[in-house]
Design an enzyme around this catalytic site. Sequence first.
Site, PDB file in Angstrom:
ATOM      1  N   SER A 192       8.053  10.389  -1.615  1.00  0.00           N
ATOM      2  CA  SER A 192       7.502  11.393  -0.798  1.00  0.00           C
ATOM      3  C   SER A 192       6.697  11.225   0.366  1.00  0.00           C
ATOM      4  O   SER A 192       6.653  11.784   1.245  1.00  0.00           O
ATOM      5  CB  SER A 192       6.474  12.466  -1.650  1.00  0.00           C
ATOM      6  OG  SER A 192       5.487  12.039  -2.353  1.00  0.00           O
ATOM      7  N   ARG A 239       0.720  -1.294   0.062  1.00  0.00           N
ATOM      8  CA  ARG A 239      -0.080  -0.086  -0.124  1.00  0.00           C
ATOM      9  C   ARG A 239       0.807   1.202  -0.026  1.00  0.00           C
ATOM     10  O   ARG A 239       0.420   2.435  -0.612  1.00  0.00           O
ATOM     11  CB  ARG A 239      -0.855  -0.060   1.131  1.00  0.00           C
ATOM     12  CG  ARG A 239      -1.792   1.238   1.397  1.00  0.00           C
ATOM     13  CD  ARG A 239      -2.789   0.770   2.329  1.00  0.00           C
ATOM     14  NE  ARG A 239      -3.889   1.795   2.504  1.00  0.00           N
ATOM     15  CZ  ARG A 239      -4.264   2.911   3.437  1.00  0.00           C
ATOM     16  NH1 ARG A 239      -3.170   2.917   4.328  1.00  0.00           N
ATOM     17  NH2 ARG A 239      -5.015   3.779   3.410  1.00  0.00           N
ATOM     18  N   HIS A 242       0.458   4.345  -2.710  1.00  0.00           N
ATOM     19  CA  HIS A 242       0.033   5.708  -2.019  1.00  0.00           C
ATOM     20  C   HIS A 242       1.146   6.588  -2.461  1.00  0.00           C
ATOM     21  O   HIS A 242       0.924   7.940  -2.607  1.00  0.00           O
ATOM     22  CB  HIS A 242      -0.109   5.660  -0.765  1.00  0.00           C
ATOM     23  CG  HIS A 242      -1.400   5.235  -0.409  1.00  0.00           C
ATOM     24  ND1 HIS A 242      -2.365   5.549   0.736  1.00  0.00           N
ATOM     25  CD2 HIS A 242      -2.290   4.435  -0.894  1.00  0.00           C
ATOM     26  CE1 HIS A 242      -3.648   4.930   0.943  1.00  0.00           C
ATOM     27  NE2 HIS A 242      -3.744   4.183  -0.213  1.00  0.00           N
ATOM     28  N   ASN A 250      -3.878   8.421   4.483  1.00  0.00           N
ATOM     29  CA  ASN A 250      -2.719   7.782   5.171  1.00  0.00           C
ATOM     30  C   ASN A 250      -2.842   7.916   6.793  1.00  0.00           C
ATOM     31  O   ASN A 250      -2.101   6.909   7.359  1.00  0.00           O
ATOM     32  CB  ASN A 250      -1.379   8.549   4.881  1.00  0.00           C
ATOM     33  CG  ASN A 250      -1.221   8.165   3.387  1.00  0.00           C
ATOM     34  OD1 ASN A 250      -1.550   7.192   2.813  1.00  0.00           O
ATOM     35  ND2 ASN A 250      -0.345   9.092   2.599  1.00  0.00           N
TER      36      ASN A 250
END
Length: 337
Positions: A83, A69, A73, A101
């Site tokens: 990032s 995941r 993301h 998140n």
Amino acid sequence: MAVSLNILIVALSLAALSPLSLSSKAYESGGYLFPQFYDHSCPKAQEIVQSIVAKAFAQDPRMPASLLRLHFHDCFVKGCDASILLDNSGTIISEKRSNPNRNSARGFEVIEEIKNALEQECPETVSCADILALAARDSTVITGGPSWEVPLGRRDARGASLSGSNNDIPAPNNTFQTILTKFKRQGLNLVDLVSLSGSHTIGNSRCTSFRQRLYNQSGNGKPDLTLNQYYAYALRKQCPRTGGDQNLFFLDFATPFKFDNHYFKNLIMYKGLLSSDEILFTKNRESQELVKLYAENQEAFFEQFAKSMVKMGNIFPLTGARGEIRRICRRVNHAPY
């Protein structure tokens, strides 16, 4: 009609697999990625990543889904540039606090453990972005899924985008068209959407992410009629109207720790946990046919998943002199210690 639909599915699949679609984003950023990038500069890199992912899985069976995941993301926000790993620092506002998140993204400590090991083996060589890509592949393999060669050579961003994280990552309650649009913005298509959604064959989701399906799907005080009523009854026991927001539920109740095609079989039985899962079967004819195909043919799902992961991993990578190779993944190199 069935014949023409099958032809359309084949055409979409071929488009998803084409070499151009796998590499065009990388070329746009001024460089390209290739699996042998660290063969000379850090030949043990992939072995190190794999061993630490395996150790993390042995300690926490949820971890592979979490690492997979993180890569998703990361790539959907400004490209695959790590990032998502940055903490708040100076002018950087961390993506870790975004709606997708916050209280759910995890596995950061595993990435830092991998980075620390790689820094000891070959300092300032392997990027955090490439660690995320390799860890996603290894997490898939260790849970029984397909393997693939990971194109490498990404560099790390010197900034983050909280707004991008909030706006660009598909949400559980988004409509089918909104989710497809978000994929298309990244150069991905409907085939990629369906196959990559299959990553929900492992992992968990929180009550707050699907509560509306149980009680108020359309704002009329009624549950989602596309959710199997017996499954909904079982879910309500641990996901009440109020409270229990962080209670965890398997995304694939049948084989929650095994990467397989049961996720798609669940959708056909109207037992997809998230609205964003079930709509792949209920809201679009082409995606429905792909769900049926992957439910019947695990090999077809595995093959396409691997291809789509490579394609996603090539979303706007930083290459050449752009970005940096962070020494610590949670902060940029110029940040004060």
